[in-house]
Design an enzyme around this catalytic site. Structure first.
Site, short mmCIF file in Angstrom:
data_model
loop_
_atom_site.label_atom_id
_atom_site.label_comp_id
_atom_site.label_asym_id
_atom_site.label_seq_id
_atom_site.Cartn_x
_atom_site.Cartn_y
_atom_site.Cartn_z
N GLY A 303 0.84 -1.19 0.00
CA GLY A 303 0.00 0.00 0.00
C GLY A 303 0.88 1.24 0.00
CD GLU A 304 3.90 2.61 3.28
OE1 GLU A 304 4.88 3.04 2.63
OE2 GLU A 304 4.01 2.03 4.38
#
EC number: 2.4.2.21
Length: 336
Positions: A303-304
């Site tokens: 993610g991120e």
């Protein structure tokens, strides 16, 4: 900045009336691509990426000088059901890590010259547990859309949206299941690393969420089953469309949020490419449903915005080759 919408229906109207690609730039870029010092199609998908990018920027020989990565963070009430291997407190802790430059996304953004912005959305007030009703009210959904909309810098020429929110793979799975059908277990994955019992629980939770939130209107689904960070990503991606800013989609969670836009207005994601295929098992199924072929497949599931940020390098390289290479005439090379 004031958004061009004050209701969900107005947001949908703005999305429906957003500009398409520049046909003249597409034609000019295609013509230029055929004149560059290389055999036809020798750069493979890089050629398609460059022409796509040029068509959205309205410039046959564009440059990428101001990429932006925006990370949105939100907390989910459904984490009380034990769907994540990590406690909800980790969301705020990771926001601090982003702000201090210590996360993977910081390194990737720096590597590719992208400005990184972080927006925490009311972390002390998690969304409602969507197994008991909608995760957000209409007003809360509109506020998150507005946050995403406002986060886009008009000077940006390539956008990545990422997220942080413990429990949000469950939210993404619920959205995907609501939009595209199928059994919940075909959409849930390990997320932060849950075991087989955790997977079974996530499937159960998604099933419960779909029963108590039966409305399948895509933007209603976004608010009822999403989190503030998912809604904000959708708002940012929509604003990028209005500004003709190309977007690189990240992994499963980002793609689920974006899918609500595409299901609401066909073609709403034409300004987007899929940065990568994540290791979250249902991501490729979601990309296939959206007809998005990923640029990378490196078994990432962080993610991120990390997979999409990595793909900035691919898009930059494609555009640099397209705009910087000499034509056969310029180089004095025979076309054969």
């Amino acid at each position: 900045m004031t958004a061009a919408f004050s209701s969900i229906s107005e947001f949908k109207s703005v999305l429906a009336n957003a500009p398409s690609f520049n046909e003249q730039a597409f034609n000019d870029a295609t013509q230029r691509n055929g004149q560059l010092t290389k055999p036809p199609a020798a750069l493979g998908r890089l050629e398609d990426i460059a022409i796509w990018y040029a068509s959205w920027r309205g410039d046959a020989t564009p440059k990428i000088e101001h990429p932006q990565v925006i990370i949105f963070a939100g907390n989910h009430g459904v984490t009380a059901r034990g769907v994540s291997a990590f406690p909800a407190d980790v969301t705020a802790q990771m926001v601090m890590n982003f702000q201090h430059g210590g996360a993977a996304i910081n390194q990737l953004a720096n590597t590719f010259g992208a400005k990184l912005d972080v927006h925490a959305l009311d972390l002390d007030n998690p969304t409602q547990d969507f197994t008991k009703g909608p995760a957000m009210s209409t007003d809360e959904c509109l506020a998150a859309l507005q946050t995403g909309w406002d986060a886009v810098d008009p000077e940006t020429d390539l956008l990545v949206t990422g997220e942080m929110g413990i429990g949000n793979t469950t939210s993404a799975a619920a959205i995907a299941c609501a939009l595209f059908g199928g059994a919940p277990e075909t959409w849930v994955g390990k997320g932060t690393g849950v075991d087989e019992a955790g997977l079974a629980l996530k499937s159960q939770v998604v099933g419960e969420a779909l029963l108590v939130n039966p409305d399948r209107d895509p933007l209603t689904v976004l608010g009822a089953l999403g989190g503030r960070e998912l809604v904000a990503m959708a708002g940012a991606i929509a604003h990028a469309r209005v500004l003709s800013i190309p977007v690189i989609l990240d992994g499963f969670i980002c793609t689920a949020a974006a899918a609500c836009l595409e299901r609401a207005v066909a073609g709403a994601l034409d300004h987007c490419v899929a940065g990568h295929q994540s290791d979250e098992q249902a991501h490729i199924k979601l990309l296939t449903a959206l007809n998005k072929k990923p640029l990378l497949a490196l078994d990432m599931r962080l993610g991120e915005g990390s997979g999409a940020a990595l793909a900035i390098g691919i898009v930059k390289a494609a555009v640099a080759c397209h705009s910087g290479m000499a034509t056969f005439a310029q180089a004095g090379v025979s076309e054969g």
